[in-house]
Write a protein that holds these residues in place. Structure first.
Motif, PDB file in Angstrom:
ATOM      1  N   GLN A 452      -7.287  82.536  92.193  1.00 43.73           N
ATOM      2  CA  GLN A 452      -7.152  82.368  90.742  1.00 43.73           C
ATOM      3  C   GLN A 452      -5.757  82.805  90.280  1.00 43.73           C
ATOM      4  O   GLN A 452      -5.118  82.145  89.441  1.00 43.73           O
ATOM      5  CB  GLN A 452      -8.234  83.162  90.006  1.00 43.73           C
ATOM      6  N   PHE A 453      -5.338  83.949  90.798  1.00 49.81           N
ATOM      7  CA  PHE A 453      -3.999  84.433  90.411  1.00 49.81           C
ATOM      8  C   PHE A 453      -2.921  83.459  90.867  1.00 49.81           C
ATOM      9  O   PHE A 453      -1.929  83.233  90.170  1.00 49.81           O
ATOM     10  CB  PHE A 453      -3.744  85.821  91.023  1.00 49.81           C
ATOM     11  N   GLU A 454      -3.088  82.886  92.025  1.00 49.32           N
ATOM     12  CA  GLU A 454      -2.112  81.922  92.522  1.00 49.32           C
ATOM     13  C   GLU A 454      -2.034  80.697  91.604  1.00 49.32           C
ATOM     14  O   GLU A 454      -0.965  80.169  91.291  1.00 49.32           O
ATOM     15  CB  GLU A 454      -2.503  81.489  93.952  1.00 49.32           C
ATOM     16  N   MET A 455      -3.193  80.260  91.157  1.00 47.28           N
ATOM     17  CA  MET A 455      -3.243  79.096  90.272  1.00 47.28           C
ATOM     18  C   MET A 455      -2.582  79.421  88.921  1.00 47.28           C
ATOM     19  O   MET A 455      -1.847  78.607  88.343  1.00 47.28           O
ATOM     20  CB  MET A 455      -4.704  78.664  90.046  1.00 47.28           C
ATOM     21  N   MET A 456      -2.853  80.612  88.395  1.00 52.14           N
ATOM     22  CA  MET A 456      -2.251  81.015  87.110  1.00 52.14           C
ATOM     23  C   MET A 456      -0.738  81.081  87.241  1.00 52.14           C
ATOM     24  O   MET A 456       0.001  80.646  86.332  1.00 52.14           O
ATOM     25  CB  MET A 456      -2.807  82.369  86.675  1.00 52.14           C
ATOM     26  N   ASN A 457      -0.260  81.643  88.328  1.00 52.85           N
ATOM     27  CA  ASN A 457       1.187  81.734  88.530  1.00 52.85           C
ATOM     28  C   ASN A 457       1.817  80.351  88.613  1.00 52.85           C
ATOM     29  O   ASN A 457       2.926  80.111  88.109  1.00 52.85           O
ATOM     30  CB  ASN A 457       1.492  82.526  89.815  1.00 52.85           C
ATOM     31  N   GLN A 459       0.744  77.598  87.151  1.00 54.63           N
ATOM     32  CA  GLN A 459       0.726  76.993  85.819  1.00 54.63           C
ATOM     33  C   GLN A 459       1.852  77.590  84.954  1.00 54.63           C
ATOM     34  O   GLN A 459       2.552  76.873  84.218  1.00 54.63           O
ATOM     35  CB  GLN A 459      -0.624  77.213  85.150  1.00 54.63           C
ATOM     36  N   LEU A 460       2.012  78.896  85.007  1.00 59.03           N
ATOM     37  CA  LEU A 460       3.080  79.549  84.225  1.00 59.03           C
ATOM     38  C   LEU A 460       4.449  79.079  84.683  1.00 59.03           C
ATOM     39  O   LEU A 460       5.394  78.929  83.882  1.00 59.03           O
ATOM     40  CB  LEU A 460       2.973  81.084  84.345  1.00 59.03           C
ATOM     41  N   GLY A 461       4.607  78.830  85.946  1.00 57.57           N
ATOM     42  CA  GLY A 461       5.906  78.380  86.471  1.00 57.57           C
ATOM     43  C   GLY A 461       6.248  76.978  85.977  1.00 57.57           C
ATOM     44  O   GLY A 461       7.405  76.684  85.761  1.00 57.57           O
ATOM     45  N   ARG A 462       5.250  76.128  85.781  1.00 57.96           N
ATOM     46  CA  ARG A 462       5.534  74.783  85.339  1.00 57.96           C
ATOM     47  C   ARG A 462       5.966  74.776  83.850  1.00 57.96           C
ATOM     48  O   ARG A 462       6.610  73.882  83.403  1.00 57.96           O
ATOM     49  CB  ARG A 462       4.326  73.873  85.556  1.00 57.96           C
TER      50      ARG A 462
END
Length: 463
Positions: A452-457, A459-462
């Motif tokens: 989940q944290f990987e996915m959030m990171n 999304q924030l990077g995009r």
């Protein structure tokens, strides 16, 4: 919580190895009990060895506790004419025996039978009664014995009929080279038991069958044995002569002279006493081995310091040293007959003194060892002491039963502890299973959160 089929799969930990270590540690609690059981088993084995040595000594003592041992007689013979055996009622003495004639059994053979060629040929056409004639048959009850013969009997049938009657003869068939004869031999020796003839008048011979007039019957009359004992003439129908010398049986083996001596059987007494001493010393040797102190627990005797062994030694030593009450001129102590108790506890024989006692004082020796009751002599007292030692309340019997009871108790304790260990290991296995499942669940949650944290990171990077 997820179910774990094999420990360590969920957590990645070596829970099976840890469980094995815990199991080994728990089962280590059984070691002292196993050691105690082995100690008692070793003791029981040692007690068994001691009991065997005691039994051998008791057997040797029992041999001396038999008054007939000291009354037994022996015979010795010189010359080859006779053999002799003395009974309990024989009289001591020396007897000169001259065997002049041996007893022999009588024999009779019929004349040659003419008119038959094989043993299958019929000899008798009309059966009847064949009479066997004796010199003095059946102890004086008659001089002939009837034999029933069947019709058409062959010579073999007649032979078998005679043998079946057990009439005091053994019948056989002889071929003299030119024909057949019926031969009879008396089963007993002596003149009176001799077979002297056969009467065929009670049977009808087959036509053409007859007895030869040239190859006639042959008769050998049996003889009685003739001998003299100290010059007294004796006649006997048998070569086994009883009563010529009171209590002595003479077996005549040939003609000639012999001397018979009837003496006390000193050899049997000497062997019994020697066996007694050897058995006691063997018992002492067994005790010494079982109680040996070497300074090394690995090689020390299995019964080192055992109280039962000390009690056994003490009781036997007390009986041996105590002796018996003796009449004037009798023997009271082992030392009186040439047996001494050495410092190391073994017995030693003064052979010269013992030989003198055996040769000259067997009555006193009997009173000392056998006494006039079952426990009146030293041998009886020792046997009774050993019986008591082996009893349930005795030193050895009690020690054996005590060791067996301790083994039974230890086995029960072992079984209870083993059940407790099995329950403990089962509890550990359950707890480890729960731990494995919990860690597995935590690992799954951790992986999920990490994703989940990987996915959030991402999304924030995009953005």
């Amino acid at each position: 919580m997820a179910s774990i089929s094999s420990l360590g799969i969920g957590s990645g930990l070596d829970l099976n190895g840890l469980l094995d270590q815990l199991n080994a540690a728990e089962r280590g609690k059984l070691k002292p009990i196993e050691s105690q059981i082995k100690t008692q088993q070793v003791k029981i084995s040692a007690y068994g060895e001691l009991k065997g040595a005691l039994s051998a000594f008791q057997t040797a003592a029992n041999a001396l506790n038999d008054a007939s041992l000291y009354q037994s007689l022996s015979t010795s013979t010189t010359g080859e004419a006779i053999q002799a055996a003395a009974g309990a009622d024989a009289s001591l003495g020396r007897y000169e025996v001259e065997v002049e004639t041996l007893a022999s059994a009588g024999s009779y053979a019929t004349a040659r039978l003419e008119g038959i060629e094989t043993l299958d040929d019929s000899v008798v056409s009309g059966g009847g009664t064949l009479q066997l004639q004796f010199a003095h048959a059946n102890g004086g009850d008659g001089e002939s014995v009837p034999i029933s013969i069947d019709d058409n009997a062959t010579l073999a049938d007649i032979r078998d009929a005679i043998n079946a009657e057990q009439a005091g003869v053994t019948a056989s068939i002889v071929n003299d080279g030119d024909g057949y004869r019926l031969a009879l031999m008396s089963t007993d020796t002596g003149e009176e038991a001799s077979i002297t003839g056969m009467d065929w008048s009670g049977v009808d011979l087959e036509a053409g069958v007859s007895f030869s007039t040239t190859a006639t019957a042959v008769e050998n009359v049996g003889k009685d044995a003739e001998l003299t004992v100290n010059g007294i003439a004796i006649s006997s129908p048998s070569n086994q002569v009883e009563g010529a010398i009171q209590g002595v049986t003479l077996n005549l083996t040939g003609e000639g002279s012999s001397t018979v001596k009837v003496e006390q059987n000193t050899r049997a007494v000497r062997e019994a006493i020697t066996g007694f001493v050897e058995a006691f010393n063997a018992l002492k040797g067994t005790i010494g081995k079982l109680t040996a102190f070497t300074g090394d627990s690995e090689t020390a005797g299995d019964l080192l310091g055992d109280s039962a062994v000390r009690s056994i030694e003490s009781q036997l030593r007390s009986v041996l040293a105590g002796g018996v009450a003796a009449e004037e001129g009798g023997f009271a102590m082992l030392s009186d007959i040439g047996i001494s108790l050495k410092l190391d506890g073994t017995l030693e024989i003064d052979q010269q003194r013992l030989d003198d006692v055996i040769a000259n004082d067997q009555d006193a020796l009997s009173a000392f060892f056998a006494g006039d009751t079952a426990t009146g002599g030293l041998a009886g007292q020792l046997s009774e002491a050993i019986t008591q030692l082996n009893g349930n309340n005795g030193a050895l019997g009690g020690a054996i039963s005590g060791a067996e009871s301790r083994i039974e108790s230890l086995n029960e304790r072992y079984a209870r502890m083993e059940q407790s260990i099995d329950a403990t290991i089962a509890r550990y296995r359950t707890q480890f299973g729960q731990l494995d499942g919990m860690i597995a669940q935590m690992n799954q949650t951790s992986d999920y959160l990490f994703q989940q944290f990987e996915m959030m990171n991402a999304q924030l990077g995009r953005k």
